[in-house]
Design a protein around this motif. Structure first.
Motif, PDB file in Angstrom:
ATOM      1  N   ARG A 272     -31.481   7.854  19.760  1.00 60.94           N
ATOM      2  CA  ARG A 272     -30.449   8.684  19.150  1.00 60.94           C
ATOM      3  C   ARG A 272     -30.836  10.152  19.248  1.00 60.94           C
ATOM      4  N   LEU A 273     -29.804  10.994  19.294  1.00 61.47           N
ATOM      5  CA  LEU A 273     -29.951  12.440  19.228  1.00 61.47           C
ATOM      6  C   LEU A 273     -29.346  12.919  17.915  1.00 61.47           C
ATOM      7  N   ARG A 274     -29.977  13.911  17.305  1.00 60.83           N
ATOM      8  CA  ARG A 274     -29.444  14.495  16.069  1.00 60.83           C
ATOM      9  C   ARG A 274     -28.918  15.893  16.368  1.00 60.83           C
ATOM     10  N   VAL A 275     -27.737  16.184  15.834  1.00 58.68           N
ATOM     11  CA  VAL A 275     -27.045  17.440  16.098  1.00 58.68           C
ATOM     12  C   VAL A 275     -27.422  18.489  15.058  1.00 58.68           C
ATOM     13  N   TYR A 276     -27.744  19.695  15.537  1.00 59.73           N
ATOM     14  CA  TYR A 276     -27.976  20.848  14.677  1.00 59.73           C
ATOM     15  C   TYR A 276     -26.972  21.940  15.055  1.00 59.73           C
ATOM     16  N   TYR A 277     -26.206  22.398  14.097  1.00 59.63           N
ATOM     17  CA  TYR A 277     -25.284  23.504  14.340  1.00 59.63           C
ATOM     18  C   TYR A 277     -26.079  24.801  14.350  1.00 59.63           C
ATOM     19  N   ALA A 278     -25.928  25.604  15.402  1.00 59.35           N
ATOM     20  CA  ALA A 278     -26.791  26.769  15.623  1.00 59.35           C
ATOM     21  C   ALA A 278     -25.988  27.966  16.120  1.00 59.35           C
ATOM     22  N   PRO A 279     -25.042  28.481  15.331  1.00 60.71           N
ATOM     23  CA  PRO A 279     -24.186  29.574  15.792  1.00 60.71           C
ATOM     24  C   PRO A 279     -24.925  30.900  15.901  1.00 60.71           C
ATOM     25  N   GLY A 280     -24.280  31.837  16.578  1.00 60.15           N
ATOM     26  CA  GLY A 280     -24.825  33.182  16.763  1.00 60.15           C
ATOM     27  C   GLY A 280     -24.524  33.656  18.168  1.00 60.15           C
ATOM     28  N   HIS A 281     -25.178  33.029  19.142  1.00 50.54           N
ATOM     29  CA  HIS A 281     -24.880  33.315  20.546  1.00 50.54           C
ATOM     30  C   HIS A 281     -23.406  33.075  20.832  1.00 50.54           C
TER      31      HIS A 281
ATOM     32  N   PRO B  54     -22.714  42.877  15.992  1.00 51.67           N
ATOM     33  CA  PRO B  54     -23.726  42.867  14.933  1.00 51.67           C
ATOM     34  C   PRO B  54     -23.603  41.645  14.023  1.00 51.67           C
ATOM     35  N   GLU B  55     -22.370  41.230  13.744  1.00 47.32           N
ATOM     36  CA  GLU B  55     -22.172  40.048  12.896  1.00 47.32           C
ATOM     37  C   GLU B  55     -22.761  38.802  13.560  1.00 47.32           C
ATOM     38  N   ALA B  56     -22.527  38.656  14.874  1.00 49.38           N
ATOM     39  CA  ALA B  56     -23.079  37.512  15.595  1.00 49.38           C
ATOM     40  C   ALA B  56     -24.599  37.556  15.606  1.00 49.38           C
ATOM     41  N   PHE B  57     -25.169  38.760  15.733  1.00 49.87           N
ATOM     42  CA  PHE B  57     -26.630  38.867  15.709  1.00 49.87           C
ATOM     43  C   PHE B  57     -27.176  38.448  14.351  1.00 49.87           C
TER      44      PHE B  57
END
Length: 208
Positions: A108-117, A149-152
């Motif tokens: 199994r793979l586990r999903v991590y939400y990783a926003p920004g980029h 800047p918000e995304a960073f």
């Protein structure tokens, strides 16, 4: 617990180039393809001898999805990505959220939400394993490029709350460049996170 690890295969495709990956269960030969960015023939060759069960997207930037339509037609398997990708018009067969799991044969793979980029960026951690497919979340030399800047600031939060809690032994497989051990760059990332970067955005390096 499975006694054998998933086999990881990697190809560089496209003009940048971009890393696309496949994971294959050694017991069932079930496989998943990550980020079909370009060169469908090379991607098909990477899956040779396996039984594809899904295409997984770390995110929807063009260099990661350039061959998506062709590979969906060739493989005829479900497409999975973050739910925000569906809002952008990608016809996901399964919308993934933080904490979800994806089966690859006996693994199994586990999903991590990783926003920004980008807002639909997710990472896939191999359970009972030290490897993580991180897309453009983090690289050996810095975080993924940001457009505002918000995304960073979102990237900084993702690094603090998602990535840095992973063990030092974690091996990250990014969308561009070489894989790396998280513990080897942890001091540089921690120093980066302690600095005041003001309204910065764009391409960042740990030493800046």
């Amino acid at each position: 617990m499975p006694q054998t690890q998933l086999e990881l295969r990697q190809r560089q495709v496209g003009p940048w180039p971009m890393n696309t990956y496949a994971l294959i269960c050694p017991t069932s030969q079930a496989s998943v393809l990550f980020d079909p960015g370009a060169d469908p023939d090379a991607l098909a060759a990477m899956l040779a001898g396996s039984h594809p069960v899904a295409i997984l997207l770390t995110h929807t930037h063009g260099d990661h999805v350039g061959a998506l339509a062709e590979m969906r037609q060739r493989l005829g398997v479900p497409l999975m990505g973050h739910r925000l990708a569906a809002q952008k018009g990608y016809a996901l067969d399964r919308q993934l959220e933080h904490g979800d799991t994806v089966a690859v044969g006996n693994h199994r793979l586990r999903v991590y939400y990783a926003p920004g980029h980008i807002d639909d960026q997710i990472c896939f951690a191999l359970e009972a394993d030290q490897r993580v497919i991180v897309g453009d979340t983090i690289f050996a030399g810095g975080p993924g490029r940001t457009g505002s800047p918000e995304a960073f600031r979102t990237t900084l939060n993702t690094l603090r709350t998602v990535v840095m809690p992973w063990p030092d032994e974690t091996v990250c497989y990014p969308g561009h460049g070489p894989s790396f051990r998280l513990g080897d760059i942890r001091p540089a990332v921690n120093a980066f996170l302690q600095k005041d970067h003001g309204d910065f955005h764009g391409d960042a390096e740990w030493g800046m």
